[in-house]
Design a protein around this motif. Structure first.
Motif, mmCIF file in Angstrom:
data_model
loop_
_atom_site.group_PDB
_atom_site.id
_atom_site.type_symbol
_atom_site.label_atom_id
_atom_site.label_comp_id
_atom_site.label_asym_id
_atom_site.label_seq_id
_atom_site.Cartn_x
_atom_site.Cartn_y
_atom_site.Cartn_z
ATOM 1 N N LEU A 1 -16.264 2.860 -1.119
ATOM 2 C CA LEU A 1 -15.532 1.599 -1.102
ATOM 3 C C LEU A 1 -14.874 1.407 0.252
ATOM 4 O O LEU A 1 -14.400 2.368 0.856
ATOM 5 N N THR A 2 -14.831 0.167 0.678
ATOM 6 C CA THR A 2 -14.062 -0.182 1.871
ATOM 7 C C THR A 2 -13.202 -1.387 1.548
ATOM 8 O O THR A 2 -13.549 -2.212 0.699
ATOM 9 N N HIS A 3 -12.076 -1.446 2.225
ATOM 10 C CA HIS A 3 -11.166 -2.581 2.071
ATOM 11 C C HIS A 3 -10.597 -2.901 3.447
ATOM 12 O O HIS A 3 -10.001 -2.046 4.086
ATOM 13 N N ARG A 4 -10.813 -4.110 3.898
ATOM 14 C CA ARG A 4 -10.340 -4.537 5.218
ATOM 15 C C ARG A 4 -9.067 -5.353 5.046
ATOM 16 O O ARG A 4 -9.013 -6.278 4.237
ATOM 17 N N ALA B 1 -20.602 0.222 -1.582
ATOM 18 C CA ALA B 1 -21.880 0.672 -1.033
ATOM 19 C C ALA B 1 -22.303 1.909 -1.820
ATOM 20 O O ALA B 1 -21.475 2.766 -2.127
ATOM 21 N N CYS C 1 -12.576 -5.243 -2.666
ATOM 22 C CA CYS C 1 -13.229 -4.094 -2.035
ATOM 23 C C CYS C 1 -14.736 -4.311 -1.970
ATOM 24 O O CYS C 1 -15.323 -4.960 -2.830
ATOM 25 N N VAL C 2 -15.354 -3.731 -0.957
ATOM 26 C CA VAL C 2 -16.798 -3.771 -0.791
ATOM 27 C C VAL C 2 -17.364 -2.434 -1.275
ATOM 28 O O VAL C 2 -16.844 -1.374 -0.940
ATOM 29 N N CYS D 1 -13.575 -3.760 -8.453
ATOM 30 C CA CYS D 1 -13.674 -3.905 -6.999
ATOM 31 C C CYS D 1 -13.694 -5.368 -6.570
ATOM 32 O O CYS D 1 -13.069 -5.728 -5.571
ATOM 33 N N ALA D 2 -14.389 -6.201 -7.306
ATOM 34 C CA ALA D 2 -14.424 -7.626 -6.975
ATOM 35 C C ALA D 2 -13.027 -8.221 -7.042
ATOM 36 O O ALA D 2 -12.611 -8.966 -6.150
ATOM 37 N N ARG E 1 -11.082 3.520 3.581
ATOM 38 C CA ARG E 1 -12.322 4.004 2.981
ATOM 39 C C ARG E 1 -12.015 4.971 1.840
ATOM 40 O O ARG E 1 -11.084 5.766 1.931
ATOM 41 N N ARG F 1 -17.603 -2.429 -10.607
ATOM 42 C CA ARG F 1 -17.877 -3.632 -9.815
ATOM 43 C C ARG F 1 -16.885 -4.745 -10.133
ATOM 44 O O ARG F 1 -16.438 -5.460 -9.240
#
Length: 159
Positions: A33-36, A21, A18-19, A13-14, A48, A10
């Motif tokens: 994980l997703t990253h926009r 789930a 990244c998000v 990712c922060a 993804r 976490r």
């Protein structure tokens, strides 16, 4: 150990934007994980990644790699060629003694020791009940590495 490795993930990712789930049903994916980003080529501009987390104590360390064990079904899932969603295994090497997991002072919270990642895509299936996976210590799993992984995925490449 599971909570500790999730906390490490976490934090990484922060920092990488990244998000996270968590799947409700355990089918070998601990987190999605997703990253926009506008630089990602997909129409929705989202990269993804699926991750299997494994923690190991320092007794499983060598000078060049961290060794983790995956069940046959988990290994085979991560070792497929040409996956529809990219996958990596993240192995967190940590002290055996829980009291040594973190150290803190006014300037920092230090996590002991480090996580490493490996992409098993194309490694081929195993017929054994479980398989030891050697994760190179050169592949540190931190925010910079995760940003690089997501950028490669976002550009249509592999982790």
């Amino acid at each position: 150990m599971e909570s500790f490795q999730e906390g490490y993930l976490r934090a990484v990712c922060a920092s990488a934007g990244c998000v996270i789930a968590r799947p409700e049903i355990d089918e070998g994916i601990d987190v999605n994980l997703t990253h926009r980003a506008e630089s990602h080529l997909a129409t929705d501009r989202v990269a993804r990644l699926e991750i299997q987390l494994k923690a190991t104590t320092t007794s499983n360390l060598s000078s060049d790699f961290v060794k983790v064990r995956l069940r046959q079904d988990r290994y085979n899932y991560y070792a497929v060629s040409n996956p529809s969603v990219h996958k990596i295994v993240v192995g967190l090497a940590m002290p055996t003694d829980q009291a040594a997991w973190i150290a803190s002072n006014h300037n920092a919270l230090s996590v002991h020791y480090c996580a490493y990642w490996i992409n098993l895509a194309g490694a081929g299936e195993t017929s054994t009940e479980a398989k030891d996976v050697k994760i190179p210590k050169a592949q540190i799993f931190d925010d910079v590495a995760l940003c690089d992984i997501m950028e490669r995925i976002g550009q249509g490449g592999a982790p």
